[in-house]
Design an enzyme around this catalytic site. Structure first.
Site, PDB file in Angstrom:
ATOM      1  CG  HIS A 210      -2.047   0.880   1.318  1.00 31.54           C
ATOM      2  ND1 HIS A 210      -2.416   1.718   0.309  1.00 31.54           N
ATOM      3  CD2 HIS A 210      -2.903   1.159   2.355  1.00 31.54           C
ATOM      4  CE1 HIS A 210      -3.447   2.470   0.687  1.00 31.54           C
ATOM      5  NE2 HIS A 210      -3.758   2.157   1.942  1.00 31.54           N
ATOM      6  CG  HIS A 249      -4.254   0.495  -8.352  1.00 34.01           C
ATOM      7  ND1 HIS A 249      -5.621   0.519  -8.167  1.00 34.01           N
ATOM      8  CD2 HIS A 249      -3.733   1.333  -7.426  1.00 34.01           C
ATOM      9  CE1 HIS A 249      -5.911   1.349  -7.188  1.00 34.01           C
ATOM     10  NE2 HIS A 249      -4.774   1.850  -6.710  1.00 34.01           N
ATOM     11  CG  ASP A 297       2.634   4.569  -4.156  1.00 35.34           C
ATOM     12  OD1 ASP A 297       2.590   5.671  -3.600  1.00 35.34           O
ATOM     13  OD2 ASP A 297       1.874   3.636  -3.864  1.00 35.34           O
TER      14      ASP A 297
HETATM   15  N1  COA Z   1       5.141  -6.681 -10.343  1.00 36.74           N
HETATM   16  C1  COA Z   1       5.059  -7.892 -10.930  1.00 36.74           C
HETATM   17  N2  COA Z   1       3.927  -8.616 -10.964  1.00 36.74           N
HETATM   18  C2  COA Z   1       2.849  -8.092 -10.369  1.00 36.74           C
HETATM   19  C3  COA Z   1       2.858  -6.840  -9.766  1.00 36.74           C
HETATM   20  C4  COA Z   1       4.075  -6.115  -9.757  1.00 36.74           C
HETATM   21  N3  COA Z   1       4.155  -4.933  -9.202  1.00 36.74           N
HETATM   22  N4  COA Z   1       1.634  -6.562  -9.278  1.00 36.74           N
HETATM   23  C5  COA Z   1       0.863  -7.614  -9.581  1.00 36.74           C
HETATM   24  N5  COA Z   1       1.593  -8.551 -10.248  1.00 36.74           N
HETATM   25  C6  COA Z   1       1.126  -9.805 -10.763  1.00 36.74           C
HETATM   26  C7  COA Z   1       0.708 -10.740  -9.652  1.00 36.74           C
HETATM   27  O1  COA Z   1       1.788 -11.513  -9.185  1.00 36.74           O
HETATM   28  C8  COA Z   1      -0.343 -11.559 -10.366  1.00 36.74           C
HETATM   29  O2  COA Z   1       0.322 -12.476 -11.206  1.00 36.74           O
HETATM   30  P1  COA Z   1      -0.243 -13.941 -11.443  1.00 36.74           P
HETATM   31  O3  COA Z   1      -1.603 -13.752 -12.053  1.00 36.74           O
HETATM   32  O4  COA Z   1       0.758 -14.550 -12.366  1.00 36.74           O
HETATM   33  O5  COA Z   1      -0.311 -14.581 -10.089  1.00 36.74           O
HETATM   34  C9  COA Z   1      -1.034 -10.557 -11.263  1.00 36.74           C
HETATM   35  O6  COA Z   1      -0.058  -9.557 -11.529  1.00 36.74           O
HETATM   36  C10 COA Z   1      -2.267  -9.949 -10.649  1.00 36.74           C
HETATM   37  O7  COA Z   1      -1.890  -9.274  -9.466  1.00 36.74           O
HETATM   38  P2  COA Z   1      -2.658  -9.315  -8.108  1.00 36.74           P
HETATM   39  O8  COA Z   1      -1.681  -9.490  -7.004  1.00 36.74           O
HETATM   40  O9  COA Z   1      -3.799 -10.297  -8.188  1.00 36.74           O
HETATM   41  O10 COA Z   1      -3.270  -7.883  -8.047  1.00 36.74           O
HETATM   42  P3  COA Z   1      -3.926  -7.281  -6.767  1.00 36.74           P
HETATM   43  O11 COA Z   1      -5.034  -6.445  -7.236  1.00 36.74           O
HETATM   44  O12 COA Z   1      -4.241  -8.293  -5.749  1.00 36.74           O
HETATM   45  O13 COA Z   1      -2.727  -6.424  -6.136  1.00 36.74           O
HETATM   46  C11 COA Z   1      -1.167  -4.747  -5.765  1.00 36.74           C
HETATM   47  C12 COA Z   1      -2.535  -5.101  -6.372  1.00 36.74           C
HETATM   48  C13 COA Z   1      -1.043  -3.225  -5.754  1.00 36.74           C
HETATM   49  C14 COA Z   1      -1.089  -5.251  -4.308  1.00 36.74           C
HETATM   50  C15 COA Z   1      -0.046  -5.399  -6.606  1.00 36.74           C
HETATM   51  O14 COA Z   1      -0.144  -4.959  -7.937  1.00 36.74           O
HETATM   52  C16 COA Z   1       1.331  -5.082  -6.033  1.00 36.74           C
HETATM   53  O15 COA Z   1       1.779  -5.781  -5.123  1.00 36.74           O
HETATM   54  N6  COA Z   1       2.050  -4.055  -6.575  1.00 36.74           N
HETATM   55  C17 COA Z   1       3.362  -3.684  -6.074  1.00 36.74           C
HETATM   56  C18 COA Z   1       3.224  -2.814  -4.824  1.00 36.74           C
HETATM   57  C19 COA Z   1       2.747  -1.440  -5.132  1.00 36.74           C
HETATM   58  O16 COA Z   1       3.226  -0.756  -6.033  1.00 36.74           O
HETATM   59  N7  COA Z   1       1.769  -0.984  -4.311  1.00 36.74           N
HETATM   60  C20 COA Z   1       1.197   0.342  -4.443  1.00 36.74           C
HETATM   61  C21 COA Z   1      -0.220   0.249  -4.912  1.00 36.74           C
HETATM   62  S1  COA Z   1      -0.874   1.834  -5.339  1.00 36.74           S
END
Ligand code: COA
Length: 354
Positions: A210, A249, A297
């Site tokens: 987050h 996201h 971010d």
């Molecule tokens: N880098 C690489 N792969 C990523 C990724 C990232 N930043 N964010 C998501 N993915 C991948 C996941 O591993 C998943 O892959 P899979 O289908 O092969 O398992 C797929 O993309 C879908 O992601 P998911 O985790 O289901 O999305 P979510 O909606 O649950 O999570 C976040 C959203 C923000 C938690 C996630 O994108 C993340 O961890 N991002 C990095 C942290 C970040 O920048 N946070 C700030 C948010 S504003």
């Protein structure tokens, strides 16, 4: 009671109504009916904060009173300052969470608690940072919340840079039922006090998935000398199954409108920067390989670096803006309250005998 199962992580589940913020059909982030792209270009941070909290933009007098209230309540109790100095805690979010949890520092009128807590956030952040760096907290003679905040954390009064930070903070201010706001609403639904609800939200915002993400981006970004090195890094992260912080996201699957606005701000500030070229190369590569958009971010961290803001403060800056969204959500939750308490499906052991 009929129970229903919902997707893990509440993905795609609408849990309640809100009149504060949404994303429209064109993908714009909208605060109280106004597009943030317009608010960022035409309104100040404080006008938007007033809008978020009170529902409408302020007139001149309302804005003046709002600014005066935030400045007047901004002083930090000397005992709290002593604790900050004693702890010298490097993790500014941990310090902010802890010092807000101690509020009220003496008896407080419950109806003033929300604005009073918020007014103290810039001072707590600035003093926490000063306690570990040994630098002095900057003068704080600006008449606004965001202007004072910029002065206190940077020690300078460069009005152009201060304005860029306040524009970024408008974009950080509110985002409907994100994780920390949802936690705040769960806490508010128990009728706990605002300081306890804010403490819960701050603890949640701090997490790297987050608000904590913005503090991790420069760790890799700063090491790249050119676009090729950046693209290589992206490939190796993805090939080894690791995340690239600042991408993906829960709501935005094509484009995060806030990231695009911050990219525009970067272009205005410094149109030919190497950082911008590297950032765009990373954005293009992650999209090509994984179809994940850059989130707020990612560009926020790079912009804050260009504004000369130390990395240790990034998540706290997010917090100093989001507190206005939390204020609005605390009041909205209580205006039509129902305890938030879901059920769970038990998958543990059964029928064990002692
Ligand atoms: N880098 C690489 N792969 C990523 C990724 C990232 N930043 N964010 C998501 N993915 C991948 C996941 O591993 C998943 O892959 P899979 O289908 O092969 O398992 C797929 O993309 C879908 O992601 P998911 O985790 O289901 O999305 P979510 O909606 O649950 O999570 C976040 C959203 C923000 C938690 C996630 O994108 C993340 O961890 N991002 C990095 C942290 C970040 O920048 N946070 C700030 C948010 S504003």
């Amino acid at each position: 009671m009929t129970e229903i199962s919902v997707p893990k992580g509440l993905v795609g589940v609408i849990v309640d109504k809100t009149a504060i913020c949404t994303t429209d059909a064109e993908g714009n982030l909208v605060y109280r009916g106004y597009k943030t792209v317009d608010l960022v270009s035409k309104k100040t941070f404080e006008e938007v904060a007033y809008l978020i909290v009170h529902g409408d933009l302020p007139d001149r007098n309302q804005l003046k009173e709002f600014n005066e209230m935030l400045v007047k309540n901004g002083e930090i109790d000397s005992r709290v300052l002593k604790v900050i100095d004693l702890l010298k805690e490097r993790d500014i979010m941990k310090n902010l969470r802890s010092m807000i949890s101690l509020y009220p520092y003496s008896t407080a009128d419950a109806s003033h608690m929300l604005p009073e807590i918020i007014s103290k956030v810039p001072g707590i952040i600035a003093h926490s940072y000063a306690s570990v760096t040994g630098k002095k907290v900057g003068n704080s003679d600006a008449p606004t919340y965001s202007g004072r905040f910029y002065q206190m954390i940077t020690g300078n009064s460069d009005s152009r840079k201060s304005e860029f930070l306040s524009k970024l903070m408008i974009l950080y201010m509110e985002h409907e039922f994100n994780a920390s706001t949802f936690v705040l609403r769960v806490a508010a639904s128990t009728l706990t006090d605002p300081a306890s609800a804010f403490t819960s939200a701050l603890g949640t915002l701090k997490g790297p998935l987050h608000g904590g993400a913005n503090a991790e981006i420069l760790d890799f970004f700063k090491s790249f000398r050119n676009e090729e090195e950046a693209v290589k890094f992206v490939d190796s992260q993805l090939e080894s199954g690791k995340k690239v912080m600042g991408f993906g996201h829960r709501v935005y699957k094509q484009k995060d409108p806030r990231a695009q606005l911050v990219k525009q701000l970067m272009k205005e500030l410094n149109p030919d920067s190497k950082e911008l070229r590297i950032a765009e190369a990373i954005e293009a590569r992650v999209w090509e390989k994984k179809h994940l958009p850059a989130n707020l971010d990612f560009y926020a961290a790079i912009l804050m670096d260009q504004l000369g803001i130390p990395q240790d403060l990034y998540t706290a800056i997010f917090a100093a803006a989001r507190v206005f969204g939390w204020w609005a959500h605390y009041e909205e939750q209580l205006s039509d309250n129902k305890l938030i308490r879901p059920s769970s499906e038990y998958v543990g052991k059964k029928d064990r005998v002692l």
